[in-house]
Design an enzyme around this catalytic site. Structure first.
Site, mmCIF file in Angstrom:
data_model
loop_
_atom_site.group_PDB
_atom_site.id
_atom_site.type_symbol
_atom_site.label_atom_id
_atom_site.label_comp_id
_atom_site.label_asym_id
_atom_site.label_seq_id
_atom_site.Cartn_x
_atom_site.Cartn_y
_atom_site.Cartn_z
ATOM 1 N N LYS A 13 49.672 17.694 5.560
ATOM 2 C CA LYS A 13 49.529 17.298 4.144
ATOM 3 C C LYS A 13 50.891 17.029 3.491
ATOM 4 C CE LYS A 13 47.860 21.100 3.630
ATOM 5 N NZ LYS A 13 47.602 22.368 4.020
ATOM 6 N N ARG A 87 42.718 26.398 -3.094
ATOM 7 C CA ARG A 87 42.635 27.053 -1.795
ATOM 8 C C ARG A 87 41.440 27.996 -1.712
ATOM 9 N NH1 ARG A 87 48.060 26.194 -0.007
ATOM 10 N NH2 ARG A 87 48.317 26.922 2.110
ATOM 11 N N ARG A 124 57.758 23.812 13.971
ATOM 12 C CA ARG A 124 58.131 23.306 12.643
ATOM 13 C C ARG A 124 59.419 23.934 12.126
ATOM 14 N NH1 ARG A 124 53.920 22.877 7.741
ATOM 15 N NH2 ARG A 124 53.670 25.140 7.879
ATOM 16 N N ARG A 158 60.125 28.629 8.501
ATOM 17 C CA ARG A 158 59.555 29.402 7.397
ATOM 18 C C ARG A 158 59.102 30.765 7.911
ATOM 19 N NH1 ARG A 158 55.199 25.462 4.680
ATOM 20 N NH2 ARG A 158 54.013 27.387 4.837
ATOM 21 N N ARG A 169 47.022 32.807 8.420
ATOM 22 C CA ARG A 169 46.842 31.645 7.537
ATOM 23 C C ARG A 169 45.658 30.778 7.984
ATOM 24 N NH1 ARG A 169 52.417 29.389 8.266
ATOM 25 N NH2 ARG A 169 51.731 27.574 7.093
HETATM 26 P P1 ADP Z 1 50.553 25.641 4.505
HETATM 27 O O1 ADP Z 1 49.570 24.665 3.952
HETATM 28 O O2 ADP Z 1 51.288 25.110 5.702
HETATM 29 O O3 ADP Z 1 49.974 27.016 4.733
HETATM 30 P P2 ADP Z 1 51.919 25.896 1.916
HETATM 31 O O4 ADP Z 1 53.352 25.625 1.730
HETATM 32 O O5 ADP Z 1 50.927 24.998 1.256
HETATM 33 O O6 ADP Z 1 51.727 25.895 3.500
HETATM 34 O O7 ADP Z 1 51.574 27.387 1.453
HETATM 35 C C1 ADP Z 1 52.310 28.502 1.904
HETATM 36 C C2 ADP Z 1 51.792 29.782 1.256
HETATM 37 O O8 ADP Z 1 51.918 29.694 -0.187
HETATM 38 C C3 ADP Z 1 50.327 30.132 1.473
HETATM 39 O O9 ADP Z 1 50.095 30.770 2.717
HETATM 40 C C4 ADP Z 1 50.066 31.061 0.262
HETATM 41 O O10 ADP Z 1 50.603 32.343 0.478
HETATM 42 C C5 ADP Z 1 50.861 30.410 -0.850
HETATM 43 N N1 ADP Z 1 50.044 29.444 -1.630
HETATM 44 C C6 ADP Z 1 50.257 28.108 -1.740
HETATM 45 N N2 ADP Z 1 49.312 27.549 -2.511
HETATM 46 C C7 ADP Z 1 48.461 28.549 -2.881
HETATM 47 C C8 ADP Z 1 47.255 28.614 -3.635
HETATM 48 N N3 ADP Z 1 46.716 27.520 -4.178
HETATM 49 N N4 ADP Z 1 46.668 29.825 -3.806
HETATM 50 C C9 ADP Z 1 47.181 30.933 -3.281
HETATM 51 N N5 ADP Z 1 48.295 30.951 -2.533
HETATM 52 C C10 ADP Z 1 48.941 29.775 -2.320
#
Ligand code: ADP
Length: 219
Positions: A13, A87, A124, A158, A169
């Site tokens: 994404k 999410r 990554r 990360r 995750r």
């Molecule tokens: P990925 O999609 O690769 O897991 P992101 O950078 O989108 O990576 O998200 C990393 C982390 O940030 C998530 O595992 C969560 O802890 C937090 N996070 C991001 N967006 C949200 C959300 N909408 N609600 C709750 N936690 C979030």
């Protein structure tokens, strides 16, 4: 108007949203990037989010709502690609009610199977400065160790990309985020794209799908 980009961690994404922003002028809003900025600057939100993100779990909904209100302010006339939100179902409902002035034109799922996701994430690396993602072998920076976009030499893994955190995750995605697809499916605005193809193939398909959803919404 908002186009929700959804899909498991590692589905691509962020990479695709960056491409669409650079090439086509869409605005990318990433809740993950916003949270990482808060952590880097040591804000109160960053302090709440840090430990939770490192474990691969979800940050509380009220924190995300605050972030989103800030990130979306002033974007009413633009097409926003929303990466990382909603999410879970509560966040999808919040977006519809509290943030109703930013209407959702639809949701696009990038579909990639679990084995591919794990191999993508295990290689990554991201730029610690501007968050541009790379893959050690599949998509390395042009000059080894240097970010193509901002020139930083801080290309790092990360903390939540460690294998045990990735498993958490992926489980969180299956349990909490997949129901969000049904929410948009019930409204007839959920599209799925095969995310296992090359970056360029996915990009073309995604761009056409975004255009379709935006046109239908505008009519
Ligand atoms: P990925 O999609 O690769 O897991 P992101 O950078 O989108 O990576 O998200 C990393 C982390 O940030 C998530 O595992 C969560 O802890 C937090 N996070 C991001 N967006 C949200 C959300 N909408 N609600 C709750 N936690 C979030």
């Amino acid at each position: 108007m908002i186009i929700v980009l959804t899909g498991a961690p590692g589905a691509g994404k962020g990479t695709q949203a960056d491409l669409l922003a650079q090439r086509d002028g869409y605005l990318k809003v990433s809740t993950g990037d916003a949270l990482r900025k808060h952590i880097k600057s040591g804000t109160p939100i960053g302090k709440i989010a840090d430990g939770i993100m490192a474990k691969g779990q979800l940050v509380p909904d009220d924190v995300l709502l605050k972030i989103l209100e800030t990130e979306l302010a002033g974007t009413e006339s633009q097409v926003v690609l929303l990466d990382g939100y909603p999410r879970n179902l509560a966040q999808a409902q919040e977006l519809e009610k509290t943030l109703a002035r930013y209407p959702v034109a639809g949701a696009i799922q990038l579909d990639v199977d679990r084995d591919d996701l794990i191999s993508r994430i295990s290689g990554r690396i991201v730029c610690a400065q501007c968050q541009t993602p790379y893959h050690a072998t599949m998509n390395p920076p042009k000059k080894s160790g240097v970010c193509d976009k901002c020139g930083s030499t801080q290309l790092v893994r990360r903390p939540d990309d460690a294998p045990d955190k990735v498993a958490t995750r992926l489980d969180v995605y299956d349990k909490n985020t997949k129901p969000v697809l049904d929410f948009y499916r019930a409204k007839g605005v959920c599209k799925t794209i095969d995310g296992a193809r090359s970056t360029e193939e996915v990009y073309k398909d995604l761009k056409a799908t975004i255009q379709d959803l935006s046109r239908s919404r505008a009519q």
